[in-house]
Design a protein around this motif. Structure first.
Motif, PDB file in Angstrom:
ATOM      1  N   LEU A 110      -9.591 -24.381  64.519  1.00  0.00           N
ATOM      2  CA  LEU A 110     -10.107 -24.695  65.844  1.00  0.00           C
ATOM      3  C   LEU A 110      -9.190 -25.657  66.581  1.00  0.00           C
ATOM      4  O   LEU A 110      -9.006 -25.535  67.802  1.00  0.00           O
ATOM      5  CB  LEU A 110     -11.511 -25.296  65.733  1.00  0.00           C
ATOM      6  N   LYS A 111      -8.593 -26.583  65.856  1.00  0.00           N
ATOM      7  CA  LYS A 111      -7.688 -27.544  66.482  1.00  0.00           C
ATOM      8  C   LYS A 111      -6.451 -26.852  67.048  1.00  0.00           C
ATOM      9  O   LYS A 111      -5.907 -27.260  68.077  1.00  0.00           O
ATOM     10  CB  LYS A 111      -7.272 -28.618  65.470  1.00  0.00           C
ATOM     11  N   GLY A 112      -5.998 -25.808  66.374  1.00  0.00           N
ATOM     12  CA  GLY A 112      -4.795 -25.093  66.812  1.00  0.00           C
ATOM     13  C   GLY A 112      -5.069 -23.988  67.810  1.00  0.00           C
ATOM     14  O   GLY A 112      -4.146 -23.300  68.250  1.00  0.00           O
ATOM     15  N   THR A 113      -6.338 -23.810  68.171  1.00  0.00           N
ATOM     16  CA  THR A 113      -6.732 -22.750  69.098  1.00  0.00           C
ATOM     17  C   THR A 113      -7.338 -23.342  70.365  1.00  0.00           C
ATOM     18  O   THR A 113      -8.141 -24.273  70.295  1.00  0.00           O
ATOM     19  CB  THR A 113      -7.762 -21.798  68.450  1.00  0.00           C
ATOM     20  N   ALA A 114      -6.951 -22.822  71.493  1.00  0.00           N
ATOM     21  CA  ALA A 114      -7.516 -23.253  72.764  1.00  0.00           C
ATOM     22  C   ALA A 114      -8.148 -22.061  73.460  1.00  0.00           C
ATOM     23  O   ALA A 114      -7.712 -20.917  73.283  1.00  0.00           O
ATOM     24  CB  ALA A 114      -6.441 -23.877  73.652  1.00  0.00           C
ATOM     25  N   VAL A 115      -9.175 -22.319  74.255  1.00  0.00           N
ATOM     26  CA  VAL A 115      -9.852 -21.269  75.011  1.00  0.00           C
ATOM     27  C   VAL A 115      -9.849 -21.652  76.492  1.00  0.00           C
ATOM     28  O   VAL A 115     -10.179 -22.782  76.851  1.00  0.00           O
ATOM     29  CB  VAL A 115     -11.299 -21.060  74.537  1.00  0.00           C
ATOM     30  N   ILE A 116      -9.448 -20.710  77.306  1.00  0.00           N
ATOM     31  CA  ILE A 116      -9.412 -20.895  78.755  1.00  0.00           C
ATOM     32  C   ILE A 116     -10.466 -19.994  79.385  1.00  0.00           C
ATOM     33  O   ILE A 116     -10.620 -18.835  78.996  1.00  0.00           O
ATOM     34  CB  ILE A 116      -8.032 -20.519  79.333  1.00  0.00           C
ATOM     35  N   LYS A 117     -11.190 -20.529  80.359  1.00  0.00           N
ATOM     36  CA  LYS A 117     -12.138 -19.690  81.099  1.00  0.00           C
ATOM     37  C   LYS A 117     -11.678 -19.550  82.545  1.00  0.00           C
ATOM     38  O   LYS A 117     -11.130 -20.481  83.140  1.00  0.00           O
ATOM     39  CB  LYS A 117     -13.550 -20.262  81.034  1.00  0.00           C
ATOM     40  N   VAL A 118     -11.876 -18.348  83.077  1.00  0.00           N
ATOM     41  CA  VAL A 118     -11.466 -18.035  84.449  1.00  0.00           C
ATOM     42  C   VAL A 118     -12.669 -17.436  85.168  1.00  0.00           C
ATOM     43  O   VAL A 118     -13.269 -16.466  84.678  1.00  0.00           O
ATOM     44  CB  VAL A 118     -10.295 -17.034  84.471  1.00  0.00           C
ATOM     45  N   PRO A 119     -13.059 -17.979  86.313  1.00  0.00           N
ATOM     46  CA  PRO A 119     -14.206 -17.428  87.036  1.00  0.00           C
ATOM     47  C   PRO A 119     -13.871 -16.073  87.645  1.00  0.00           C
ATOM     48  O   PRO A 119     -12.770 -15.848  88.137  1.00  0.00           O
ATOM     49  CB  PRO A 119     -14.470 -18.465  88.131  1.00  0.00           C
ATOM     50  N   ILE A 120     -14.831 -15.151  87.600  1.00  0.00           N
ATOM     51  CA  ILE A 120     -14.640 -13.835  88.212  1.00  0.00           C
ATOM     52  C   ILE A 120     -15.177 -13.915  89.636  1.00  0.00           C
ATOM     53  O   ILE A 120     -16.219 -13.338  89.970  1.00  0.00           O
ATOM     54  CB  ILE A 120     -15.346 -12.733  87.403  1.00  0.00           C
ATOM     55  N   SER A 121     -14.483 -14.634  90.477  1.00  0.00           N
ATOM     56  CA  SER A 121     -14.929 -14.831  91.853  1.00  0.00           C
ATOM     57  C   SER A 121     -14.094 -14.041  92.853  1.00  0.00           C
ATOM     58  O   SER A 121     -14.577 -13.702  93.943  1.00  0.00           O
ATOM     59  CB  SER A 121     -14.901 -16.316  92.208  1.00  0.00           C
ATOM     60  N   GLU A 122     -12.853 -13.758  92.498  1.00  0.00           N
ATOM     61  CA  GLU A 122     -11.986 -12.932  93.334  1.00  0.00           C
ATOM     62  C   GLU A 122     -11.519 -11.747  92.497  1.00  0.00           C
ATOM     63  O   GLU A 122     -10.651 -11.893  91.640  1.00  0.00           O
ATOM     64  CB  GLU A 122     -10.780 -13.727  93.826  1.00  0.00           C
ATOM     65  N   ALA A 123     -12.099 -10.592  92.729  1.00  0.00           N
ATOM     66  CA  ALA A 123     -11.797  -9.441  91.883  1.00  0.00           C
ATOM     67  C   ALA A 123     -12.008  -8.140  92.641  1.00  0.00           C
ATOM     68  O   ALA A 123     -12.750  -8.080  93.623  1.00  0.00           O
ATOM     69  CB  ALA A 123     -12.660  -9.458  90.631  1.00  0.00           C
TER      70      ALA A 123
END
Length: 209
Positions: free
Chosen positions: A143-156
């Motif tokens: 978990l320390k070596g893994t990152a998660v990014i979230k992106v809003p689905i607002s322009e699609a």
């Protein structure tokens, strides 16, 4: 819809409703993330997951994609499914049938441990539903070596092509076969993995039919 998301080439194929865009996103689990890194364009293929109005992508904390997205830069995420090769009588009018979705947005690094764990499960379930509960969950080091990014689905937006070839009237009498070569996605498990002593898990059984 805005100038960024508007389909300009063959606009009648453009779709902007959530139902269509989310359906395309949900039927695929591999996307391409486009961004500018140190002045040059980069497109990285990666797995993803969707929950409600958010897309989640993960990767090594050392990856340029994760590092750059963590800074809130503009990104473009695309998902495409090709369903057929359209063969026309003329080479010019050959085409493909497809469904594609394009999402524009800014990435946000997930720092909350509970949300991060949830996001990783979303990505796992997006690929094979139920596998998260069957496998060993990530340990502290992973978990320390893994990152998660979230992106809003607002322009699609989505773009869809269906149907057969569209030939010029002058080419229609030509004695050349024209039509669609359909592409069907097939899942299978190699025989060497079916001989394991462990029972086939519930998440994998649907791929046996």
């Amino acid at each position: 819809m805005n100038p960024k998301t508007k389909v300009k080439r063959v606009p009648k194929r453009g779709h902007y409703d959530k139902e269509t865009i989310y359906r395309i996103l949900d039927q695929e689990f591999f996307c391409q993330v486009g961004f500018v890194h140190e002045g040059y364009p980069v497109v990285i293929p990666t797995g993803f997951g969707r929950h409600e109005d958010w897309l989640y992508v993960h990767g090594s904390t050392a990856s340029r994609m994760i590092k750059d997205m963590s800074q809130g830069i503009d990104v473009c995420i695309t998902v495409t499914k090709v369903t057929g090769i359209v063969l026309a009588k003329s080479a010019f009018h050959h085409s493909m049938n497809y469904e594609s979705a394009v999402v524009f947005g800014k990435g946000e690094l997930i720092t909350d441990e509970v949300e991060k764990d949830f996001a990783l499960k979303v990505i796992s379930d997006h690929i094979i539903k139920g596998r998260w509960e069957e496998a060993r969950e990530p340990n502290a080091k992973e978990l320390k070596g893994t990152a998660v990014i979230k992106v809003p689905i607002s322009e699609a937006s989505a773009k869809i092509r269906t149907g057969g070839p569209v030939d010029d009237k002058a080419d229609e009498p030509l004695p050349i076969w024209a039509g669609v070569v359909q592409i069907d996605q097939v899942y299978s498990i190699p025989d060497e993995y079916l001989s394991q002593k462990e029972e086939l898990p519930a998440s994998v059984k649907p791929f046996m039919t």
